[in-house]
Design a protein around this motif. Structure first.
Motif, mmCIF file in Angstrom:
data_model
loop_
_atom_site.group_PDB
_atom_site.id
_atom_site.type_symbol
_atom_site.label_atom_id
_atom_site.label_comp_id
_atom_site.label_asym_id
_atom_site.label_seq_id
_atom_site.Cartn_x
_atom_site.Cartn_y
_atom_site.Cartn_z
ATOM 1 N N VAL A 179 0.839 -1.204 0.000
ATOM 2 C CA VAL A 179 0.000 0.000 0.000
ATOM 3 C C VAL A 179 0.872 1.252 0.000
ATOM 4 C CG1 VAL A 179 -1.739 1.283 1.289
ATOM 5 C CG2 VAL A 179 -1.904 -1.194 1.127
ATOM 6 N N ASP B 105 1.950 2.236 -3.383
ATOM 7 C CA ASP B 105 0.895 2.866 -4.188
ATOM 8 C C ASP B 105 1.072 4.377 -4.236
ATOM 9 O OD1 ASP B 105 -1.676 3.446 -5.409
ATOM 10 O OD2 ASP B 105 -2.394 3.899 -3.400
ATOM 11 N N ASN B 106 1.593 4.964 -3.150
ATOM 12 C CA ASN B 106 1.817 6.407 -3.118
ATOM 13 C C ASN B 106 2.992 6.828 -3.989
ATOM 14 O OD1 ASN B 106 0.122 7.763 -0.663
ATOM 15 N ND2 ASN B 106 0.582 5.625 -0.231
ATOM 16 N N SER C 129 -4.258 0.832 -5.045
ATOM 17 C CA SER C 129 -4.748 0.391 -3.743
ATOM 18 C C SER C 129 -6.102 -0.278 -3.876
ATOM 19 C CB SER C 129 -4.836 1.582 -2.785
ATOM 20 O OG SER C 129 -5.801 2.519 -3.218
ATOM 21 N N LEU D 221 -5.981 -3.405 -1.439
ATOM 22 C CA LEU D 221 -6.758 -3.353 -0.207
ATOM 23 C C LEU D 221 -7.794 -4.476 -0.097
ATOM 24 C CD1 LEU D 221 -7.215 0.511 0.135
ATOM 25 C CD2 LEU D 221 -5.715 -0.968 1.491
ATOM 26 N N THR E 17 -2.341 -1.520 6.694
ATOM 27 C CA THR E 17 -2.558 -0.827 5.413
ATOM 28 C C THR E 17 -2.589 0.683 5.606
ATOM 29 O OG1 THR E 17 -4.974 -1.139 5.637
ATOM 30 C CG2 THR E 17 -3.765 -2.749 4.311
ATOM 31 N N SER F 164 -0.101 3.437 3.983
ATOM 32 C CA SER F 164 -0.583 4.622 3.263
ATOM 33 C C SER F 164 0.076 5.893 3.787
ATOM 34 C CB SER F 164 -2.110 4.739 3.409
ATOM 35 O OG SER F 164 -2.772 3.658 2.809
ATOM 36 N N SER G 22 -6.906 8.166 4.931
ATOM 37 C CA SER G 22 -6.437 6.833 4.551
ATOM 38 C C SER G 22 -7.210 5.747 5.295
ATOM 39 C CB SER G 22 -4.939 6.690 4.852
ATOM 40 O OG SER G 22 -4.181 7.618 4.104
ATOM 41 N N ASN H 52 -9.252 2.929 3.407
ATOM 42 C CA ASN H 52 -8.803 1.557 3.600
ATOM 43 C C ASN H 52 -9.876 0.697 4.248
ATOM 44 O OD1 ASN H 52 -6.438 2.572 2.616
ATOM 45 N ND2 ASN H 52 -5.227 2.233 4.446
#
Length: 219
Positions: free
Chosen positions: A37, A40-41, A48, A52, A73, A77, A161, A165
């Motif tokens: 996760v 993903d940023n 995500s 997720l 998660t 994030s 987040s 999530n």
């Protein structure tokens, strides 16, 4: 093949990114989910919306508990967002402004307007941006550039987040082996966002080229 992969392939072949993500979570548990996760940023092609629900599915299979899945998660994030935030701090306002003005069709006034907008709506942008594809990976950068107070950024990012999530991890947990339905419907939303971004960029370029032609004809 692990029991999780065996169960998943009963409904859909587990290969590519999904197979890699599940394998990492099987091997590392919660920290594996956090790592994916967080990436993903930094690398938006790792969505995500896919990872997720897989974390929720893994929780349902007993790889880790649901609260653990949400905690890890969300930690991933926030960690990924902080890296981008600190990158914005390192770049700084003046350096970013200078770099942007070197992009064709981009003016210093574009940066100034964006800066003014962020100063007014930055808190909402950071919070809501955590729940929008593409922007989730990008919104931390202007927060760092504009030096949003660290603890404020951290609180907004954590809350946004956690909400996002919880929605996707919870859906994956409840759907079980049909977790992929979450990714299917989330993909539609992502396509809508991408299409809107493409249209906005196209309009920006068209207007800027028109203005350039108009100013050229006047001269």
């Amino acid at each position: 093949m692990t029991p999780l992969l065996t169960a998943a392939t009963a409904t859909e072949p587990m290969g590519g990114l999904a197979g890699w993500a599940v394998g990492l979570m099987e091997s590392l548990g919660g920290p594996g989910a956090a790592l994916i996760v967080g990436l993903d940023n930094l690398f938006p092609p790792i969505p995500s919306e896919l990872v997720l629900p897989l974390a929720g599915f893994s929780a349902g299979r007993g790889t880790f508990g649901l609260p653990e899945a949400l905690a890890w998660t969300t930690a991933g994030s926030v960690a990924g967002a902080l890296i981008v935030y600190w990158l914005g701090l390192l770049l700084g306002r003046e350096r970013t402004r200078a770099l942007l003005t070197k992009i064709p069709l981009v003016k210093a006034s574009d940066f100034d307007r964006t800066e003014a907008w962020f100063a007014k709506h930055g808190a909402k942008a950071v919070f809501l941006g955590r729940m929008v594809p593409i922007f989730r990976s990008l919104i931390s950068l202007p927060a760092g550039i504009e030096r949003m107070p660290f603890w404020r950024f951290l609180a907004l990012t954590t809350l946004g987040s956690l909400l996002w999530n919880t929605l996707f991890v919870g859906a994956g947990y409840l759907l079980g082996e049909n977790w992929h339905l979450v990714d299917d419907y989330a993909g539609i939303f992502q396509y809508v966002v991408v299409a809107a971004v493409v249209v906005a960029i196209g309009l920006f370029v068209a207007v800027r080229l028109r203005d350039r032609r108009s100013s050229g004809s006047i001269q």
